[in-house]
Design a protein around this motif. Structure first.
Motif, PDB file in Angstrom:
ATOM      1  N   ASP A  33       0.830  -1.216   0.000  1.00 25.16           N
ATOM      2  CA  ASP A  33       0.000   0.000   0.000  1.00 25.16           C
ATOM      3  C   ASP A  33       0.857   1.255   0.000  1.00 25.16           C
ATOM      4  O   ASP A  33       0.440   2.293  -0.531  1.00 25.16           O
ATOM      5  CB  ASP A  33      -0.911   0.013   1.231  1.00 25.16           C
ATOM      6  CG  ASP A  33      -1.901  -1.136   1.211  1.00 25.16           C
ATOM      7  OD1 ASP A  33      -2.884  -1.056   0.463  1.00 25.16           O
ATOM      8  OD2 ASP A  33      -1.687  -2.105   1.960  1.00 25.16           O
ATOM      9  N   ALA A  34       2.029   1.160   0.616  1.00 29.45           N
ATOM     10  CA  ALA A  34       2.906   2.329   0.717  1.00 29.45           C
ATOM     11  C   ALA A  34       3.795   2.498  -0.504  1.00 29.45           C
ATOM     12  O   ALA A  34       4.427   3.553  -0.667  1.00 29.45           O
ATOM     13  CB  ALA A  34       3.774   2.223   1.971  1.00 29.45           C
ATOM     14  N   ALA A  35       3.842   1.490  -1.364  1.00 27.46           N
ATOM     15  CA  ALA A  35       4.720   1.540  -2.529  1.00 27.46           C
ATOM     16  C   ALA A  35       4.384   2.734  -3.415  1.00 27.46           C
ATOM     17  O   ALA A  35       3.225   3.009  -3.708  1.00 27.46           O
ATOM     18  CB  ALA A  35       4.599   0.241  -3.329  1.00 27.46           C
ATOM     19  N   GLY A  36       5.414   3.431  -3.838  1.00 25.35           N
ATOM     20  CA  GLY A  36       5.227   4.548  -4.757  1.00 25.35           C
ATOM     21  C   GLY A  36       4.829   5.850  -4.093  1.00 25.35           C
ATOM     22  O   GLY A  36       4.669   6.863  -4.783  1.00 25.35           O
ATOM     23  N   LEU A  37       4.653   5.854  -2.778  1.00 25.39           N
ATOM     24  CA  LEU A  37       4.222   7.079  -2.113  1.00 25.39           C
ATOM     25  C   LEU A  37       5.371   8.064  -1.894  1.00 25.39           C
ATOM     26  O   LEU A  37       5.153   9.251  -1.732  1.00 25.39           O
ATOM     27  CB  LEU A  37       3.568   6.740  -0.765  1.00 25.39           C
ATOM     28  CG  LEU A  37       2.236   5.994  -0.862  1.00 25.39           C
ATOM     29  CD1 LEU A  37       1.734   5.625   0.531  1.00 25.39           C
ATOM     30  CD2 LEU A  37       1.200   6.860  -1.571  1.00 25.39           C
ATOM     31  N   GLY A  38       6.580   7.551  -1.863  1.00 27.19           N
ATOM     32  CA  GLY A  38       7.726   8.436  -1.714  1.00 27.19           C
ATOM     33  C   GLY A  38       8.084   8.718  -0.266  1.00 27.19           C
ATOM     34  O   GLY A  38       7.255   8.589   0.645  1.00 27.19           O
ATOM     35  N   PHE A  39       9.340   9.131  -0.056  1.00 27.32           N
ATOM     36  CA  PHE A  39       9.834   9.393   1.295  1.00 27.32           C
ATOM     37  C   PHE A  39       9.088  10.552   1.939  1.00 27.32           C
ATOM     38  O   PHE A  39       8.866  10.563   3.156  1.00 27.32           O
ATOM     39  CB  PHE A  39      11.338   9.692   1.236  1.00 27.32           C
ATOM     40  CG  PHE A  39      11.969   9.917   2.580  1.00 27.32           C
ATOM     41  CD1 PHE A  39      12.021   8.886   3.524  1.00 27.32           C
ATOM     42  CD2 PHE A  39      12.502  11.156   2.920  1.00 27.32           C
ATOM     43  CE1 PHE A  39      12.598   9.093   4.769  1.00 27.32           C
ATOM     44  CE2 PHE A  39      13.077  11.363   4.158  1.00 27.32           C
ATOM     45  CZ  PHE A  39      13.126  10.328   5.080  1.00 27.32           C
ATOM     46  N   GLY A  40       8.664  11.510   1.112  1.00 22.38           N
ATOM     47  CA  GLY A  40       7.923  12.655   1.645  1.00 22.38           C
ATOM     48  C   GLY A  40       6.631  12.240   2.317  1.00 22.38           C
ATOM     49  O   GLY A  40       6.208  12.835   3.318  1.00 22.38           O
ATOM     50  N   LEU A  46       4.479  10.870   9.718  1.00 22.11           N
ATOM     51  CA  LEU A  46       5.070  11.115  11.039  1.00 22.11           C
ATOM     52  C   LEU A  46       4.691  12.498  11.571  1.00 22.11           C
ATOM     53  O   LEU A  46       4.316  12.647  12.734  1.00 22.11           O
ATOM     54  CB  LEU A  46       6.595  10.987  10.962  1.00 22.11           C
ATOM     55  CG  LEU A  46       7.159   9.565  10.863  1.00 22.11           C
ATOM     56  CD1 LEU A  46       8.643   9.613  10.515  1.00 22.11           C
ATOM     57  CD2 LEU A  46       6.938   8.816  12.164  1.00 22.11           C
ATOM     58  N   GLY A  47       4.778  13.495  10.695  1.00 21.47           N
ATOM     59  CA  GLY A  47       4.495  14.861  11.118  1.00 21.47           C
ATOM     60  C   GLY A  47       3.042  15.074  11.505  1.00 21.47           C
ATOM     61  O   GLY A  47       2.747  15.637  12.558  1.00 21.47           O
TER      62      GLY A  47
END
Length: 612
Positions: A33-40, A46-47
């Motif tokens: 699900d997180a694939a392709g979302l990018g480090f941002g 987190l923020g």
């Protein structure tokens, strides 16, 4: 004394870090699900999640803070403090680890973060465990054990900072004041800040990608904050047995999407851009008011003559959160609960935004205040609004008022936004919620001495100026603007909270896409907007079970339904009926047949909530 303060600061900080650690673990767990979302996106999770992490840390810090205060005045053996904090933090660690491990496992199946729903299944542990394979159980036990061990290790290091030695009164007195100051900061963390909205799941929602919102959600907060939501909604209003209720509601359902409707939009406009402006507290009694012969809302009076005017239109509730759901999801208001505050249930509601999104519309909603209030953000993201823009995203030269940026600023900004959106090739749905006509009615305007009327006149002027700007632009020709109040207002003051006039509100359709001015006399309410709007656009609306297309031929029966704190009212062309649950009494019934309509709507609403 310094060690005592350092201990409390460390408890709070370490708890925040331990809670934040759950987020990258959760996203790594669901790497697909997180694939392709990018480090941002990971950083954004987190923020944005930090708010609820701090709320949980605030709760965890309460007892250490009280015990530290006690240690200033009471002498106890050092081993007592060590053992007490070891036991306390061990409980915190184990409970947190279990919640996290169970949440990570269930998300795959449920699609939302852990809440009190799980307690329903734990009433029969044998059946609950029967659906869990041993491999999964072992894996989650290992995860819980590792996380609990990490937390216990971290808290043991923190506990070493604690100094349990009592101090003399000359140190204890200022120390007590310092503890009270720290308690104030801790309370702010628990509350979620100084803003109007308190800590809720909506505070961490920031994206139209629901996985990111879920990843930012603290499962400990999600679970504990819903522990009181185990009300048996289906049993709240047992007017009829289930078979009778279903039979009665079938006669009131509004799913007539296949029926031909009378068109009020121009025939040559296939996919108009749609703007929905929700007008704070615009009561019909105020709209029709005059002061020394001067109308309080001259712009609404003018627009009434220029567009499609709904003469007998009513709000479904007395609160914005319930009015919004009625308008945007066609779902009836509730009495003593708000479905918007139940994210696990509100996300399953149909919505105009989701329906138009499927048809290729871009969807965005704007508000000059805080969309975290009453969980608005979580409800809107979950029901198909792709973009939310609110106070935190806006910056004007003028400072915000109590509720946010005033209507003058927001209406000018929103006009620019609609014009810019119309220059693109994609059709759009844009929403705006006004706010200046909300108590305390503090506006930069001075036309009437009555604060309520003055604020309403200010909002009316702002909305009127916004529409004049749109009318003068190229956007107007392909635009449908829906002006509708979120609820009424008790004006004049002697207006009872439960009588129909208290809930009567304006609705006007205007814009270049409207074929021409007309007055609609059909009795209807906010829940009917969804089917009526989608029907005009040729979009199916059979999932809006309560919403009736105002322009569709009868049946179904046309009426306006509303709910107040503990009762309902129903109005149609033959009369009205109002029922008060507190005294189990009929307040008025000029049309007694409507009592069964109200009972059916109220019971069905709560049965529906129970099943979501």
């Amino acid at each position: 004394m310094k060690r005592k303060i350092a201990f409390l600061a460390a408890v709070f900080a370490v708890t925040v870090v331990l809670m934040a650690l759950q987020k990258p673990v959760f996203m790594a767990w669901y790497a697909a699900d997180a694939a392709g979302l990018g480090f941002g996106a990971w950083l954004a999770v987190l923020g944005h999640g930090l708010s609820l992490d701090m709320t949980v840390a605030g709760y965890v810090t309460v007892l250490p803070l009280l015990m530290t205060l006690l240690s200033l005045w009471v002498r106890l053996p050092e081993r007592f403090w060590r053992r007490f904090f070891a036991a306390y933090f061990a409980v915190i660690s184990v409970v947190t680890a279990l919640i996290f491990a169970v949440d990570v496992a269930l998300y795959e199946h449920w699609g939302f973060r852990l809440d009190a729903t799980i307690l329903i299944y734990l009433t029969d542990p044998k059946d609950a465990m029967a659906s869990v394979d041993w491999g999964t159980a072992v894996r989650q036990i290992v995860l819980a054990a590792l996380y609990a061990a990490l937390m216990i290790w971290a808290y043991r290091r923190v506990t070493r900072l604690f100094d349990g030695r009592p101090t003399g009164w000359h140190t204890a007195l200022p120390g007590t004041l310092a503890m009270l100051l720290l308690a104030g900061f801790d309370f702010l963390a628990i509350r979620g800040g100084l803003g109007a909205s308190v800590a809720n799941v909506s505070k961490v929602y920031f994206s139209s990608e629901m996985f990111l919102n879920h990843a930012a959600t603290n499962p400990v907060f999600s679970f504990l904050s819903t522990l009181g939501d185990r009300e048996d909604y289906a049993a709240a209003y047992p007017f009829f047995d289930e078979a009778t209720r279903e039979e009665k509601f079938a006669q009131l359902r509004g799913d007539c999407s296949g029926a031909p409707v009378e068109r009020v939009l121009r025939e040559d406009v296939a996919h108009p851009n749609v703007v929905v402006v929700i007008l704070e507290s615009f009561a019909r009694t105020i709209m029709d008011e005059t002061v020394d012969g001067e109308p309080v809302m001259p712009n609404m009076q003018r627009l009434k003559e220029e567009g499609v005017w709904f003469e007998n239109f009513f709000a479904n509730s007395f609160r914005t959160d319930r009015g919004e759901v009625a308008i945007l999801s066609g779902f009836p208001a509730q009495t003593r609960v708000s479905i918007m505050k139940l994210p696990g249930k509100s996300r399953n509601l149909p919505s105009i935004a989701r329906s138009l999104g499927r048809e290729g519309y871009a969807t965005s909603f704007a508000y000059g205040g805080d969309l975290n209030f009453t969980n608005q953000a979580s409800y809107m993201y979950a029901t198909g609004w792709q973009e939310l823009i609110w106070q935190r995203d806006l910056s004007f030269d003028a400072p915000p008022a109590d509720w946010g940026y005033d209507d003058a600023l927001m209406c000018d900004w929103f006009a620019d936004r609609v014009i810019a959106l119309s220059e693109g090739e994609q059709p759009f749905l844009a929403g705006l919620l006004t706010l200046s006509s909300h108590t305390p009615f503090d506006v930069p305007y001075a036309k009437f001495s009555n604060r309520v009327l003055n604020a309403m006149a200010f909002s009316d002027e702002c909305v009127g100026r916004m529409l004049e700007r749109l009318k003068a632009s190229a956007a107007w020709d392909n635009l449908l603007v829906v002006l509708v109040a979120d609820h009424g207002y008790p004006y004049p003051k002697m207006l009872s909270y439960n009588e129909p006039l208290r809930h009567r509100i304006p609705m006007i359709w205007t814009g270049g896409a409207v074929a021409g001015p007309r007055t609609v006399g059909t009795y209807a309410s906010q829940i009917d907007l969804a089917a009526t709007l989608l029907g005009q656009l040729g979009v199916a609306h059979d999932d809006f079970a309560y919403s009736k297309d105002i322009f569709a031929p009868a049946p179904p029966r046309k009426f306006a339904y509303y709910a107040f704190n503990d009762g309902f009212g129903v109005v149609d062309s033959l009369g009205a009926a109002v029922w008060d649950a507190t005294g189990d009494r009929v307040v008025t019934a000029t049309n007694p047949d409507l009592l069964d309509v109200g009972r059916t709507m109220l019971q069905t609403t709560y049965t529906d909530i129970a099943n979501r």
